[in-house]
Design a protein around this motif. Structure first.
Motif, PDB file in Angstrom:
ATOM      1  N   PHE A 216      -5.583  -0.094  -4.530  1.00  0.00           N
ATOM      2  CA  PHE A 216      -4.506   0.900  -4.509  1.00  0.00           C
ATOM      3  C   PHE A 216      -3.209   0.295  -5.028  1.00  0.00           C
ATOM      4  O   PHE A 216      -2.510   0.877  -5.861  1.00  0.00           O
ATOM      5  CB  PHE A 216      -4.344   1.394  -3.069  1.00  0.00           C
ATOM      6  CG  PHE A 216      -3.233   2.378  -2.862  1.00  0.00           C
ATOM      7  CD1 PHE A 216      -3.370   3.689  -3.285  1.00  0.00           C
ATOM      8  CD2 PHE A 216      -2.067   1.998  -2.239  1.00  0.00           C
ATOM      9  CE1 PHE A 216      -2.346   4.590  -3.085  1.00  0.00           C
ATOM     10  CE2 PHE A 216      -1.048   2.900  -2.041  1.00  0.00           C
ATOM     11  CZ  PHE A 216      -1.189   4.191  -2.468  1.00  0.00           C
ATOM     12  N   PHE A 217      -2.921  -0.913  -4.550  1.00  0.00           N
ATOM     13  CA  PHE A 217      -1.711  -1.627  -4.959  1.00  0.00           C
ATOM     14  C   PHE A 217      -1.748  -1.891  -6.470  1.00  0.00           C
ATOM     15  O   PHE A 217      -0.758  -1.664  -7.180  1.00  0.00           O
ATOM     16  CB  PHE A 217      -1.657  -2.937  -4.178  1.00  0.00           C
ATOM     17  CG  PHE A 217      -0.457  -3.796  -4.453  1.00  0.00           C
ATOM     18  CD1 PHE A 217       0.819  -3.344  -4.187  1.00  0.00           C
ATOM     19  CD2 PHE A 217      -0.620  -5.072  -4.964  1.00  0.00           C
ATOM     20  CE1 PHE A 217       1.920  -4.146  -4.424  1.00  0.00           C
ATOM     21  CE2 PHE A 217       0.469  -5.884  -5.202  1.00  0.00           C
ATOM     22  CZ  PHE A 217       1.739  -5.414  -4.936  1.00  0.00           C
TER      23      PHE A 217
ATOM     24  N   LEU B  85       3.455  -6.478  -1.064  1.00  0.00           N
ATOM     25  CA  LEU B  85       2.339  -5.579  -0.757  1.00  0.00           C
ATOM     26  C   LEU B  85       2.670  -4.715   0.452  1.00  0.00           C
ATOM     27  O   LEU B  85       2.523  -3.484   0.425  1.00  0.00           O
ATOM     28  CB  LEU B  85       1.079  -6.412  -0.503  1.00  0.00           C
ATOM     29  CG  LEU B  85      -0.215  -5.667  -0.263  1.00  0.00           C
ATOM     30  CD1 LEU B  85      -0.635  -4.974  -1.537  1.00  0.00           C
ATOM     31  CD2 LEU B  85      -1.312  -6.614   0.183  1.00  0.00           C
TER      32      LEU B  85
ATOM     33  N   LEU C 102      -1.513   1.668  -8.420  1.00  0.00           N
ATOM     34  CA  LEU C 102      -0.308   2.487  -8.307  1.00  0.00           C
ATOM     35  C   LEU C 102       0.995   1.727  -8.434  1.00  0.00           C
ATOM     36  O   LEU C 102       2.027   2.323  -8.703  1.00  0.00           O
ATOM     37  CB  LEU C 102      -0.313   3.271  -6.989  1.00  0.00           C
ATOM     38  CG  LEU C 102      -0.989   4.626  -7.166  1.00  0.00           C
ATOM     39  CD1 LEU C 102      -2.456   4.535  -6.863  1.00  0.00           C
ATOM     40  CD2 LEU C 102      -0.303   5.670  -6.344  1.00  0.00           C
ATOM     41  N   THR C 103       0.968   0.420  -8.218  1.00  0.00           N
ATOM     42  CA  THR C 103       2.223  -0.323  -8.294  1.00  0.00           C
ATOM     43  C   THR C 103       2.224  -1.334  -9.434  1.00  0.00           C
ATOM     44  O   THR C 103       3.119  -1.323 -10.270  1.00  0.00           O
ATOM     45  CB  THR C 103       2.484  -1.047  -6.958  1.00  0.00           C
ATOM     46  OG1 THR C 103       2.396  -0.099  -5.908  1.00  0.00           O
ATOM     47  CG2 THR C 103       3.843  -1.692  -6.955  1.00  0.00           C
TER      48      THR C 103
ATOM     49  N   ILE D  67      -3.776   3.619   4.706  1.00  0.00           N
ATOM     50  CA  ILE D  67      -3.866   2.159   4.601  1.00  0.00           C
ATOM     51  C   ILE D  67      -3.159   1.509   5.780  1.00  0.00           C
ATOM     52  O   ILE D  67      -3.655   0.553   6.386  1.00  0.00           O
ATOM     53  CB  ILE D  67      -3.254   1.673   3.271  1.00  0.00           C
ATOM     54  CG1 ILE D  67      -4.174   2.047   2.120  1.00  0.00           C
ATOM     55  CG2 ILE D  67      -3.014   0.184   3.285  1.00  0.00           C
ATOM     56  CD1 ILE D  67      -3.617   1.735   0.754  1.00  0.00           C
TER      57      ILE D  67
ATOM     58  N   ASP E  98       5.664  -2.353  -0.160  1.00  0.00           N
ATOM     59  CA  ASP E  98       5.267  -1.276  -1.072  1.00  0.00           C
ATOM     60  C   ASP E  98       4.507  -0.197  -0.316  1.00  0.00           C
ATOM     61  O   ASP E  98       4.801   0.994  -0.440  1.00  0.00           O
ATOM     62  CB  ASP E  98       4.398  -1.865  -2.191  1.00  0.00           C
ATOM     63  CG  ASP E  98       3.937  -0.811  -3.175  1.00  0.00           C
ATOM     64  OD1 ASP E  98       4.820  -0.075  -3.671  1.00  0.00           O
ATOM     65  OD2 ASP E  98       2.738  -0.702  -3.426  1.00  0.00           O
TER      66      ASP E  98
ATOM     67  N   THR F 283     -10.190  -4.914   0.248  1.00  0.00           N
ATOM     68  CA  THR F 283     -10.027  -4.882  -1.200  1.00  0.00           C
ATOM     69  C   THR F 283      -9.581  -3.508  -1.695  1.00  0.00           C
ATOM     70  O   THR F 283      -8.929  -3.409  -2.720  1.00  0.00           O
ATOM     71  CB  THR F 283     -11.337  -5.260  -1.894  1.00  0.00           C
ATOM     72  OG1 THR F 283     -12.376  -4.439  -1.364  1.00  0.00           O
ATOM     73  CG2 THR F 283     -11.669  -6.695  -1.663  1.00  0.00           C
ATOM     74  N   VAL F 284      -9.891  -2.464  -0.927  1.00  0.00           N
ATOM     75  CA  VAL F 284      -9.479  -1.133  -1.360  1.00  0.00           C
ATOM     76  C   VAL F 284      -7.953  -1.019  -1.341  1.00  0.00           C
ATOM     77  O   VAL F 284      -7.353  -0.328  -2.173  1.00  0.00           O
ATOM     78  CB  VAL F 284     -10.160  -0.050  -0.490  1.00  0.00           C
ATOM     79  CG1 VAL F 284      -9.632  -0.057   0.916  1.00  0.00           C
ATOM     80  CG2 VAL F 284     -10.025   1.311  -1.097  1.00  0.00           C
ATOM     81  N   VAL F 285      -7.324  -1.782  -0.440  1.00  0.00           N
ATOM     82  CA  VAL F 285      -5.859  -1.783  -0.380  1.00  0.00           C
ATOM     83  C   VAL F 285      -5.299  -2.471  -1.632  1.00  0.00           C
ATOM     84  O   VAL F 285      -4.347  -1.985  -2.252  1.00  0.00           O
ATOM     85  CB  VAL F 285      -5.376  -2.477   0.902  1.00  0.00           C
ATOM     86  CG1 VAL F 285      -3.875  -2.551   0.938  1.00  0.00           C
ATOM     87  CG2 VAL F 285      -5.908  -1.765   2.125  1.00  0.00           C
ATOM     88  N   TYR F 286      -5.918  -3.588  -1.999  1.00  0.00           N
ATOM     89  CA  TYR F 286      -5.501  -4.252  -3.231  1.00  0.00           C
ATOM     90  C   TYR F 286      -5.698  -3.332  -4.438  1.00  0.00           C
ATOM     91  O   TYR F 286      -4.885  -3.310  -5.359  1.00  0.00           O
ATOM     92  CB  TYR F 286      -6.305  -5.533  -3.449  1.00  0.00           C
ATOM     93  CG  TYR F 286      -5.850  -6.699  -2.623  1.00  0.00           C
ATOM     94  CD1 TYR F 286      -4.619  -7.291  -2.870  1.00  0.00           C
ATOM     95  CD2 TYR F 286      -6.630  -7.204  -1.612  1.00  0.00           C
ATOM     96  CE1 TYR F 286      -4.190  -8.359  -2.126  1.00  0.00           C
ATOM     97  CE2 TYR F 286      -6.215  -8.281  -0.857  1.00  0.00           C
ATOM     98  CZ  TYR F 286      -4.996  -8.851  -1.122  1.00  0.00           C
ATOM     99  OH  TYR F 286      -4.577  -9.909  -0.385  1.00  0.00           O
TER     100      TYR F 286
ATOM    101  N   LYS G 161       5.910   3.515   0.716  1.00  0.00           N
ATOM    102  CA  LYS G 161       5.251   4.706   0.172  1.00  0.00           C
ATOM    103  C   LYS G 161       4.702   5.585   1.284  1.00  0.00           C
ATOM    104  O   LYS G 161       4.611   6.802   1.139  1.00  0.00           O
ATOM    105  CB  LYS G 161       4.089   4.291  -0.735  1.00  0.00           C
ATOM    106  CG  LYS G 161       4.508   3.986  -2.152  1.00  0.00           C
ATOM    107  CD  LYS G 161       3.280   3.900  -3.048  1.00  0.00           C
ATOM    108  CE  LYS G 161       3.671   3.541  -4.454  1.00  0.00           C
ATOM    109  NZ  LYS G 161       2.936   2.387  -4.954  1.00  0.00           N
TER     110      LYS G 161
ATOM    111  N   MET H 263     -10.783   0.629  -9.029  1.00  0.00           N
ATOM    112  CA  MET H 263      -9.584   1.448  -8.963  1.00  0.00           C
ATOM    113  C   MET H 263      -8.590   1.135 -10.070  1.00  0.00           C
ATOM    114  O   MET H 263      -7.849   2.019 -10.496  1.00  0.00           O
ATOM    115  CB  MET H 263      -8.916   1.274  -7.593  1.00  0.00           C
ATOM    116  CG  MET H 263      -9.785   1.870  -6.497  1.00  0.00           C
ATOM    117  SD  MET H 263      -9.318   1.343  -4.863  1.00  0.00           S
ATOM    118  CE  MET H 263      -8.014   2.498  -4.519  1.00  0.00           C
TER     119      MET H 263
ATOM    120  N   THR I  91     -15.687  -1.353   1.462  1.00  0.00           N
ATOM    121  CA  THR I  91     -15.817  -0.056   0.812  1.00  0.00           C
ATOM    122  C   THR I  91     -17.028   0.029  -0.099  1.00  0.00           C
ATOM    123  O   THR I  91     -17.779   1.005  -0.050  1.00  0.00           O
ATOM    124  CB  THR I  91     -14.578   0.223  -0.061  1.00  0.00           C
ATOM    125  OG1 THR I  91     -13.440  -0.270   0.603  1.00  0.00           O
ATOM    126  CG2 THR I  91     -14.424   1.698  -0.313  1.00  0.00           C
TER     127      THR I  91
END
Lengths: 462, 431
Positions: free
Chosen positions: A288-289, B46, A292-293, B406, B49, A283-286, B53, A391, B357
């Motif tokens: 970030f996505f 995803l 930032l995007t 990531i 991107d 979920t931390v990747v989501y 980056k 986030m 996390t």
């Protein structure tokens, strides 16, 4: 010996006990005509001896390490000068933690008061005594038990039955950890919540419209007490979850329908795992996505239409959360759609319905309880989701239903209230546990309802 | 006659509506395809991107300088004296080398901006060089030194066209110096080893993921050691031993509920019980592992039960019939046969734990920790938490590092899941 050494030596003792026990049984048996004379295989005598020597010792270590800190702290407090003992509890705790720190760092050069240094020295001495005592007690218990078992080993001893009994009990203990965990969760959130509700009334928490947990440090300052009305958080959580579900339910459901009713097996076996990759991404990747995007993209495209979108809008967090939940909805719906008996489809097709009419009018109604159950599970997933909202969603508790504004959620507040050094007693910290209690109760209720609905449905077709 | 005309009418009606019904059919099918394409598109967006980056973080801009290991300036008179070697002013000789490279820079402020071309951690690499080879003292050597993150961002965004470059905080003079370095091939993008060999740092060019990876590793080891045996034992109990009674039902209800409890609640549990009650230290992988094992236990128990269930009863009957006890039957026959299935489920559970996390935030594994942890009791952070921390940093150079972290995390997860699939394909038996 420190605890880890002690645990290691307990295991070494167990290994030794196993060898001795096995050898002892064989030695006894050799006088009576070989291992056949024994009630159980030699291995069981060894295992029995190992268990008797190791397990009490390990339990003792565990109990001791829980109790001894309290006991030592008690002795130290008793020995403090009278005027220090008379201090209020919070200040006394400060003195105690100072003593512990000095003792732990061996920082003798600190210009602390003499009684603190004395207590620190005493603390070190006590800790050493306690350690020594534990080592002696522990190892001697293990030895004595070993000798006792050694003496008791005889051809008639039913070692296997005893070992199996112990084995079953250990298994039961492992299975019961689930109960202990639940109890631990309930107790930990409940106790802290009760302490919180002593300073903030429960109705104010559940129905208050303002949330600003920042409290002034001194009571006489302006705004000495924060506001703990959690309604904005609940509304924010609902808003983001609702956005997520409007993405995830149609997409997930249609994907499941297509994959189970239309797609060729080859397409199904390649597309399904690919969609499930979405569920495996942390979920931390989501988060970030989203931050930032997606959020800047939504802000810009909102600007094109003349909309003022916040850079931490509920829309961005909800959208990305929806993407995350798609595979969750699709795999649950896939299961229930596949469970609908083929005869229902055949009947409908035989009456001249097209495939989509069959799906819409026969398959979906038949699978509906299961789908509803799956959607409820997905909602509880969305409510409890943390990293994406931490986030990508905001911190300000706005009471709004506008998806372009920034809202905050229960999980975001729990994280912001508890990350970093906090004292355990302020309502600000405790309120996080109250929020945790609400979150736990809601997700539990949703899961319970979902499981009930699914269960009821399953009974219909089996 | 009347009947037949009505029949005709009905068929007419059906025929007339057929076109619309077929259109509806096509539409419905198109919705399904659209939903799947949407999901796959999200996946592709995803990944592209993050890769677009993050790929540049694997390279690092380095500056070529002729550095003189001047013994006066370093204040080293004896190369065997390690205290002197450690304390020497390596940044000083880098500054001297920069002044030599750009002799026309004068004035204190200009000089300071000149010095900021090179990372303020570059001195450490010189120290290591000198410790490795003491004969360098007094010599002049050409070395590649790590550039500051602003320079790094500039060079990477520049490509071949100076117009596109992201200048950020850089002054015009710095840009001119960088361009001059580039013209003389004294600026190059080399493989970024720092990223894989160092801990966290406030300076992007010195920040690496090794500390976080080690923290994750220790946390995962604790999780595996605790949750796999306990989970398997619980599954064996529930499948092979448990009598049908209230206690068993209660255990099952609890397991199913725990599987759906949000992970952050487990963090609250860890904070209140392990840190509050048992007074364990904050920020250590041991507590993280404990919390994550409680979190993964339900997953492992559920998948292990499925694996045990899949072992046919005939095998149990055969073992029992030959005189094996129940424990022997379980340990010698059921568990070995169920092991591939249990491992598959467990690995998927561990992959989830590795990416988790929120509970780790609760127990304080978010501290800024530069040192690389050496054990389960050292303060540490974990890879997903590191991603969270970096994503909050304002420097542009941290964005690419976050994406790269990531990529590393996803690589770990993908390889774990591939291992699980491989195990299942390779070892699983069908009866």
């Amino acid at each position: 010996m420190d605890t880890s050494m002690l645990i290691t030596s307990a295991f070494v003792l167990m290994a030794i006990a196993f060898v001795i026990g096995r050898a002892r049984s064989l030695a006894i048996a050799s006088d009576l005509g070989g291992p056949k004379a024994l009630n159980s295989l030699p291995v069981y005598y060894g295992t029995l001896m190992a268990m008797w020597s190791g397990i009490p010792c390990l339990v003792l270590v565990a109990l001791w390490s829980v109790v001894d800190d309290y006991a030592i702290a008690h002795i130290i407090t008793q020995e403090l000068p009278e005027q220090v003992k008379a201090l209020p509890e919070t200040e006394l705790n400060l003195v105690l933690s100072l003593i512990t720190n000095i003792a732990a760092n061996n920082a003798m050069g600190l210009d602390a008061e003499p009684y603190v240094i004395n207590s620190a020295n005493r603390l070190i001495a006590l800790q050493q005594t306690s350690n020594m005592a534990l080592t002696v007690v522990c190892l001697s218990t293990a030895m004595i038990l070993m000798v006792l078992v050694w003496l008791k080993i005889s051809p008639k001893m039913k070692a296997r039955i005893k070992v199996e009994k112990a084995f079953t009990n250990i298994l039961l203990l492992c299975a019961s950890i689930a109960i202990f965990t639940t109890a631990g969760i309930v107790l930990s959130v409940l106790f802290e919540s009760i302490r919180f509700f002593q300073s903030v009334p429960i109705h104010e928490f559940l129905f208050g419209l303002e949330w600003s947990p920042q409290m002034a440090i001194r009571e006489d300052q302006v705004g000495g007490s924060g506001a703990f009305g959690a309604v904005p958080l609940f509304v924010g959580t609902m808003l983001i979850s609702a956005i997520a579900m409007t993405i995830a339910v149609p997409a997930g459901l249609m994907a499941a329908i297509y994959l189970s009713e239309y797609a060729r097996p080859k397409v199904r076996t390649t597309v399904k795992p690919l969609l499930e990759v979405l569920a495996g991404i942390p979920t931390v990747v989501y988060g970030f996505f989203a931050a930032l995007t997606v959020a800047p993209f939504i802000k810009e495209s909102g600007g094109l239409f003349g909309l003022d979108v916040s850079s931490e809008s509920a829309l961005a967090a909800g959208l990305v959360m929806g993407i995350m939940i798609i595979p969750f909805v699709s795999s649950l719906s896939d299961d229930v759609i596949n469970a609908v008996p083929q005869s229902l489809r055949d009947g409908s097709l035989g009456l001249g319905a097209t495939k989509s009419e069959t799906i819409k009018q026969v398959v979906i109604p038949a699978a509906l309880p299961g789908i509803v159950g799956g959607v409820l599970l997905a909602v509880s997933r969305a409510i409890g989701e943390t990293m994406i909202v931490v986030m990508a969603a905001g911190l300000a508790a706005n009471l709004t239903l506008n998806p372009t504004e920034s809202v905050t959620t229960v999980t975001v507040q729990i994280v912001t209230l508890l990350v970093g050094d906090q004292e355990f007693n302020s309502p600000k910290t405790l309120s996080a546990f109250a929020l945790g209690l609400v979150l736990f109760t809601i997700t539990l209720a949703l899961n319970y309802i979902a499981l009930m609905v699914v269960k009821k449905y399953r009974e219909q077709y089996e | 006659m009347k009947e037949s005309s009505e029949n005709l009418n009905a068929i007419d009606l059906v025929n007339r509506s057929l076109k619309a019904r077929y259109r509806a059919e096509k539409r419905f099918k198109a919705y399904g395809i659209a939903a799947i394409l949407f999901g796959l598109a999200c996946l592709v967006i995803l990944f592209t991107d993050i890769i677009s980056k993050g790929h540049s973080a694997f390279l690092q801009t380095e500056v070529y300088l002729e550095v003189t290991f001047d013994s006066d300036r370093l204040d080293i008179d004896d190369v065997s004296n390690s205290a002197q070697l450690m304390a020497a002013d390596y940044q000083g000789i880098i500054k001297a080398a920069l002044r030599e490279r750009f002799p026309d820079v004068s004035g204190r402020r200009d000089k300071r901006t000149l010095y900021s071309l090179v990372s303020n951690g570059a001195g450490f690499s010189l120290r290591e060089m000198l410790i490795d080879d003491p004969s360098l003292l007094g010599k002049t050597v050409g070395v590649w030194l790590v550039a500051d993150d602003d320079i790094d961002t500039y060079v990477k965004s520049r490509g071949d066209n100076p117009e596109d470059a992201f200048t950020g905080r850089m002054s015009d003079k710095q840009i001119a110096w960088v361009e001059s370095l580039m013209e003389n091939d004294q600026l190059a993008l080399n493989f970024n080893t720092t990223f894989f060999t160092s801990g966290d740092s406030r300076e992007p060019e010195q920040a690496g993921i090794l500390g976080a990876v080690m923290g994750s590793l220790f946390t995962l080891i604790v999780t595996i050691v605790l949750s796999f045996p306990i989970g398997v034992a619980a599954a064996v109990y529930l499948e092979e031993y448990a009598p049908r009674n209230r206690l068993t039902d209660f255990i099952e209800v609890n397991i199913n509920n725990l599987a759906a409890v949000p992970s952050i609640i487990f963090g609250l549990l860890g904070l209140a019980i392990f840190i509050g009650f048992f007074e364990m230290h904050r920020s250590i992988p041991l507590v993280g592992g404990l919390v994550l094992s409680l979190m993964t236990l339900p997953t492992i128990i559920i998948s292990s039960r499925a694996a045990i269930k899949a072992v046919p009863p005939s095998i149990r009957d055969a073992a029992l019939g030959l005189g094996a006890s129940k424990m022997q039957m379980v340990l010698h026959h059921v568990l070995p046969l169920a092991m591939p299935g249990m491992l598959t489920g467990a690995i998927i559970g561990f992959a989830q734990a590795l990416g988790e996390t929120a509970p780790l935030l609760m127990i304080g594994m978010v501290a800024f920790i530069v040192d690389i942890p050496g054990g389960v009791a050292d303060p540490a952070t974990a890879l997903p938490v590191q991603i969270f921390l970096w994503s909050d940093s304002p420097e542009r150079a941290f964005v690419e590092r976050t994406s790269a972290a990531i990529m590393v995390l996803l690589a770990f997860l993908i390889s774990m899941n591939t291992l699980a699939i491989w195990l299942r394909k390779r070892l699983e038996r069908r009866w």
